[in-house]
Write a protein that holds these residues in place. Structure first.
Motif, PDB file in Angstrom:
ATOM      1  N   ASN A   1       1.092  -1.695  -0.100  1.00 38.48           N
ATOM      2  CA  ASN A   1      -0.238   0.029  -0.322  1.00 38.48           C
ATOM      3  C   ASN A   1       0.479   0.959   0.352  1.00 38.48           C
ATOM      4  OD1 ASN A   1      -2.666  -1.800   2.454  1.00 38.48           O
ATOM      5  ND2 ASN A   1      -3.116  -1.119   0.073  1.00 38.48           N
ATOM      6  N   GLY A   2       0.680   2.271  -1.002  1.00 35.40           N
ATOM      7  CA  GLY A   2       0.839   3.805  -0.884  1.00 35.40           C
ATOM      8  C   GLY A   2       2.458   3.532  -1.731  1.00 35.40           C
ATOM      9  N   ALA A   3       2.982   2.096  -2.535  1.00 32.85           N
ATOM     10  CA  ALA A   3       3.700   1.997  -2.778  1.00 32.85           C
ATOM     11  C   ALA A   3       4.084   2.812  -4.239  1.00 32.85           C
ATOM     12  CB  ALA A   3       4.533   0.609  -3.622  1.00 32.85           C
ATOM     13  N   GLY A   4       3.019   3.337  -5.289  1.00 30.90           N
ATOM     14  CA  GLY A   4       3.005   3.699  -6.051  1.00 30.90           C
ATOM     15  C   GLY A   4       2.006   3.089  -7.631  1.00 30.90           C
TER      16      GLY A   4
ATOM     17  N   THR B   1      -5.848  13.204  -1.260  1.00 38.16           N
ATOM     18  CA  THR B   1      -4.026  12.605  -1.858  1.00 38.16           C
ATOM     19  C   THR B   1      -3.586  10.967  -1.542  1.00 38.16           C
ATOM     20  OG1 THR B   1      -3.092  13.431  -0.588  1.00 38.16           O
ATOM     21  CG2 THR B   1      -4.028  14.469  -2.226  1.00 38.16           C
ATOM     22  N   LEU B   2      -4.035  10.538  -0.479  1.00 42.33           N
ATOM     23  CA  LEU B   2      -3.823   9.457   0.226  1.00 42.33           C
ATOM     24  C   LEU B   2      -4.405   8.184  -0.569  1.00 42.33           C
ATOM     25  CD1 LEU B   2      -4.699   9.234   4.120  1.00 42.33           C
ATOM     26  CD2 LEU B   2      -2.295   9.825   3.356  1.00 42.33           C
TER      27      LEU B   2
ATOM     28  N   THR C   1      -1.823   2.455  -8.730  1.00 42.88           N
ATOM     29  CA  THR C   1      -2.269   4.089  -9.048  1.00 42.88           C
ATOM     30  C   THR C   1      -1.911   5.140  -9.650  1.00 42.88           C
ATOM     31  OG1 THR C   1      -4.011   3.547  -7.258  1.00 42.88           O
ATOM     32  CG2 THR C   1      -4.067   5.381  -8.136  1.00 42.88           C
TER      33      THR C   1
ATOM     34  N   GLN D   1       4.195  12.904   6.500  1.00 42.92           N
ATOM     35  CA  GLN D   1       2.371  12.993   5.987  1.00 42.92           C
ATOM     36  C   GLN D   1       1.338  12.620   7.073  1.00 42.92           C
ATOM     37  OE1 GLN D   1       2.687   7.972   4.717  1.00 42.92           O
ATOM     38  NE2 GLN D   1       1.529   9.104   2.432  1.00 42.92           N
TER      39      GLN D   1
ATOM     40  N   GLN E   1      -9.009   3.642  -9.439  1.00 46.24           N
ATOM     41  CA  GLN E   1      -9.398   3.079  -7.970  1.00 46.24           C
ATOM     42  C   GLN E   1     -10.099   3.529  -7.962  1.00 46.24           C
ATOM     43  OE1 GLN E   1      -6.028   3.100  -5.103  1.00 46.24           O
ATOM     44  NE2 GLN E   1      -6.734   1.409  -4.347  1.00 46.24           N
TER      45      GLN E   1
ATOM     46  N   ASN F   1      -8.962  -3.002  -0.594  1.00 44.96           N
ATOM     47  CA  ASN F   1      -7.836  -1.896  -0.741  1.00 44.96           C
ATOM     48  C   ASN F   1      -6.232  -2.734   0.000  1.00 44.96           C
ATOM     49  OD1 ASN F   1      -8.665  -0.355  -2.621  1.00 44.96           O
ATOM     50  ND2 ASN F   1      -9.827   0.571  -0.986  1.00 44.96           N
TER      51      ASN F   1
ATOM     52  N   GLY G   1      -5.588   3.860  -1.806  1.00 48.20           N
ATOM     53  CA  GLY G   1      -6.326   3.330  -0.697  1.00 48.20           C
ATOM     54  C   GLY G   1      -6.434   2.868   0.125  1.00 48.20           C
ATOM     55  N   GLY G   2      -5.120   2.227   0.045  1.00 44.10           N
ATOM     56  CA  GLY G   2      -4.712   1.585   1.377  1.00 44.10           C
ATOM     57  C   GLY G   2      -4.517   2.209   2.534  1.00 44.10           C
TER      58      GLY G   2
ATOM     59  N   GLN H   1      -0.510  15.793   5.130  1.00 46.90           N
ATOM     60  CA  GLN H   1      -1.108  15.243   3.924  1.00 46.90           C
ATOM     61  C   GLN H   1      -1.882  15.313   3.717  1.00 46.90           C
ATOM     62  OE1 GLN H   1       1.173  12.184   1.683  1.00 46.90           O
ATOM     63  NE2 GLN H   1      -0.948  11.445   0.507  1.00 46.90           N
TER      64      GLN H   1
HETATM   65  N1  LIG Z   1      -0.304  14.747  -2.842  1.00 48.77           N
HETATM   66  C1  LIG Z   1       0.550  14.522  -2.267  1.00 48.77           C
HETATM   67  N2  LIG Z   1       1.656  14.915  -1.640  1.00 48.77           N
HETATM   68  C2  LIG Z   1       2.010  13.987  -0.905  1.00 48.77           C
HETATM   69  N3  LIG Z   1       1.839  12.431  -1.666  1.00 48.77           N
HETATM   70  C3  LIG Z   1       1.414  12.020  -2.234  1.00 48.77           C
HETATM   71  C4  LIG Z   1       0.209  13.281  -2.613  1.00 48.77           C
HETATM   72  N4  LIG Z   1      -1.031  11.761  -3.683  1.00 48.77           N
HETATM   73  C5  LIG Z   1      -0.131  10.852  -3.184  1.00 48.77           C
HETATM   74  N5  LIG Z   1       1.083  10.885  -2.671  1.00 48.77           N
HETATM   75  C6  LIG Z   1       1.286   9.600  -1.985  1.00 48.77           C
HETATM   76  O1  LIG Z   1       2.345   8.745  -3.477  1.00 48.77           O
HETATM   77  C7  LIG Z   1       2.192   7.281  -2.496  1.00 48.77           C
HETATM   78  C8  LIG Z   1       1.605   6.607  -3.142  1.00 48.77           C
HETATM   79  O2  LIG Z   1       0.350   6.442  -4.273  1.00 48.77           O
HETATM   80  P1  LIG Z   1      -0.405   5.392  -4.546  1.00 48.77           P
HETATM   81  O3  LIG Z   1      -1.578   6.305  -4.215  1.00 48.77           O
HETATM   82  O4  LIG Z   1       0.503   5.446  -5.961  1.00 48.77           O
HETATM   83  O5  LIG Z   1      -0.322   4.344  -3.897  1.00 48.77           O
HETATM   84  P2  LIG Z   1      -0.859   2.346  -4.184  1.00 48.77           P
HETATM   85  O6  LIG Z   1       0.363   2.294  -4.748  1.00 48.77           O
HETATM   86  O7  LIG Z   1      -1.789   2.599  -5.283  1.00 48.77           O
HETATM   87  O8  LIG Z   1      -1.178   1.855  -2.870  1.00 48.77           O
HETATM   88  P3  LIG Z   1      -2.663   1.216  -2.733  1.00 48.77           P
HETATM   89  O9  LIG Z   1      -2.319  -0.191  -2.421  1.00 48.77           O
HETATM   90  O10 LIG Z   1      -2.784   1.706  -1.564  1.00 48.77           O
HETATM   91  O11 LIG Z   1      -3.496   1.832  -3.735  1.00 48.77           O
HETATM   92  C9  LIG Z   1       1.137   7.362  -1.245  1.00 48.77           C
HETATM   93  O12 LIG Z   1       1.862   7.291   0.093  1.00 48.77           O
HETATM   94  C10 LIG Z   1       0.375   8.528  -1.417  1.00 48.77           C
HETATM   95  O13 LIG Z   1       0.151   9.236   0.063  1.00 48.77           O
END
Ligand SMILES: Nc1ncnc2c1ncn2[C@@H]1O[C@H](COP(=O)(O)OP(=O)(O)OP(=O)(O)O)[C@@H](O)[C@H]1O
Ligand SMILES: [Mg+2]
Length: 542
Positions: free
Chosen positions: A36-39, A452-453, A41, A445, A69, A482, A455-456, A448
């Protein structure tokens, strides 16, 4: 085809991905995975052309179908059916045809009527040339396979739940890409972010088959390992801490083995580096005592620090949120009671005459097919909505905690910190900080905006809000959606340990097993039964 070279992606100041070269072409069925949060999406959005990369070059040819998502915003006044048909421009034509039809029926004046008849003829010709009639039934077939009933298709998007809207979007994309399409849409590249999140078991099985047969290229983000195992022939693993994507040109099973071997090698390298650094430090400490060797000793320390500094990051990536539910505040024997609850939307009755008594520490699962009103019942119990008749009665000492499937309890424009502050106004600052820390929110974070977080991360934040609440009755709507497998395990563990009462809605049989429910409520009739293992099958159907 999509080709990305030297791709760099950032989130705020954090580098999510650097120097990545990615390619998607016909025949590829790629699983994009990572914590989760790896990037994930963020990567998919950029590939879809909906976000700009921080750096690098991106080329796209051919048609794309992108499922985000979160449910899409945009024009919510169109009906679900029109939204699906619009994928091939058929919605406009159908509307024009209807208008012409009305004109034919209404006008007595011959010349006006003749005009309308001619117009209808022209439109109709175009409609069939585009494969309209076959296409319409094709769209209907896809919708019904995704669990979208006719009555839902007739509703404007505004009146649908987030999950229903996502299914409409999915139907639209698959309709555009389906083989039977007049334009030979099967060349479409599909980019799907968690497509199974709101689907029941039958729909997931159908989707698997569809994706397996799709020849135009696919990138799918999913935590559903069965789907990955069945569908993908390549895997991209996004490693958050290294900011790299590892490309495995193999199916899921072989990928798991290869990944395990890679991790083992990395652990070995880590251990070696640590050992080397230890020897260096020891040597440096001995030499430090001698003035003539002080500079050499300093250099050695620097080298040792460098060796280990790369490693801390790697370790952090293994970190898992320590999710715990609250210590429930004391309460009476029956903290929550509901009598004769009924709810309709317009002329559509969801359920009526539902009675419910939630005793202290009791565990209840709500089962029912898609649209049977599970989320609605939870919302009534949580006083997020009022019933048409009947009432919800708070017992002595009731403290409710509500976890919403679509994260509606979060204020998307406020920061992570402001959200938790709001959820627990009476808790001390230090305590809240350490709570957020255990849910893996630290440093930048905290500022933040919650919207913008990932999903997870949203799921994690909403759950953290519950913990600080001392709730003694938790209403949980799909709390494992998620989450990556490691975080999901944490939630299941928290469920097992929680001593308060729980009312759970879920498609995840693992979550039900963790809860060990005593009772089940079956919607729409609201009948109640003792839990027995046979109900587990119903969970997936639900
Ligand atoms: N505007 C922003 N400012 C700071 N961080 C941000 C911003 N937008 C997104 N992020 C961070 O970027 C990282 C990647 O987000 P992303 O949605 O691509 O993760 P993900 O791999 O799809 O996660 P999940 O499995 O939870 O869906 C997250 O840690 C998110 O909090
Ligand atoms: Mg995501």
């Amino acid at each position: 085809m999509i080709t990305a070279t030297d791709l760099e992606l950032r989130a705020g100041s954090r580098i999510l991905l650097s120097d990545a070269s990615l390619r998607v072409q016909a025949g590829d069925r790629i699983g994009l995975v990572g914590r989760n949060g790896a990037g994930k999406t963020t990567t998919l959005r950029v590939l879809a052309g909906e976000g700009e990369p921080y750096g690098g070059d991106l080329r796209r040819t051919g048609e794309l179908g992108y499922l985000p998502q979160d449910p899409r915003e945009g024009d919510l006044s169109v009906t679900a059916k029109d939204r699906v048909l619009s994928a091939r421009g058929l919605d406009e034509l159908l509307r024009e045809m209807e208008k012409a039809q009305t004109a034919m029926a209404e006008h007595a004046d011959d010349s006006v009527r003749d005009n309308a008849v001619r117009k209808y003829g022209r439109l109709e010709e175009r409609f069939s040339a585009l494969g309209g009639y076959a296409a319409e039934s094709e769209a209907a077939r896809i919708c019904s396979n995704l669990g979208l009933a006719d009555r839902v298709l007739a509703q404007p998007l505004r009146t649908l739940s987030g999950g229903q809207r996502r299914r409409v979007e999915l139907a639209r994309i698959l309709f555009a890409a389906s083989e039977a399409g007049a334009g030979g849409g099967s060349g479409t590249i599909l980019l799907l972010d968690e497509p199974t999140n709101h689907l029941d078991a039958d729909s997931i099985t159908w989707l698997r088959g569809f994706l397996k047969g799709h020849s135009g290229g696919l990138v799918v983000i999913s935590h559903d390992v069965e789907l990955l195992g069945d569908v993908v022939n390549k895997v991209w693993f996004l490693d958050a801490m290294r900011g790299e994507v590892d490309i495995y040109n193999m199916g899921w099973k072989r990928y798991l083995d290869a990944r395990a071997a890679d991790e083992k090698r990395r652990r070995r390298e880590r251990a070696n580096a640590e050992k080397k650094a230890g020897v260096l430090m020891e040597q440096a400490n001995k030499m430090r005592a001698k003035a003539t060797k002080a500079v050499a000793a300093q250099n050695m320390i620097k080298r040792a620090e460098k060796l280990v500094s790369g490693l801390d990051d790697v370790r952090q990536s293994d970190k898992v949120a320590k999710i715990r539910f609250p210590e429930p505040a004391p309460c009476g024997k029956t903290p929550l009671l509901a009598e004769g609850l009924s709810k309709s939307y317009g002329s559509l009755e969801i359920f009526s005459g539902v009675d419910l008594a939630i005793d202290k520490g009791s565990r209840v699962v709500i089962l029912g097919l898609n649209g049977a009103g599970k989320t609605t019942l939870l919302r009534l119990l949580g006083a997020m909505e009022t019933p048409d008749s009947g009432e919800v009665i708070a017992g002595h000492g009731l403290r409710l905690g509500y976890y919403a499937q679509e994260h509606e309890t979060l204020d998307h424009s406020a920061s992570v910190w402001a959200n938790i502050r709001h959820a627990a106004p009476d808790t001390g600052e230090q305590q809240l900080r350490s709570l957020l820390g255990t849910f893996l929110f630290t440093g930048e974070q905290l500022d933040q905006p919650a919207g913008t977080l990932s999903g997870g991360e949203k799921t994690r934040l909403a759950l953290a809000g519950l913990v600080s609440s001392a709730a003694n009755v938790l209403l949980l709507d799909e709390p494992t959606n998620n989450l990556d497998p490691a975080s999901r395990e944490q939630v299941l563990d928290a469920l097992r340990r929680y001593s308060g009462a729980v009312v759970l809605v879920t498609h995840d049989p693992g979550a039900v097993e963790a809860l060990e429910p005593e009772r089940v409520i079956l919607l729409p009739d609201g009948s109640e039964d003792h839990w027995s293992a046979e109900y587990l099958e119903l969970v997936q159907l639900a």
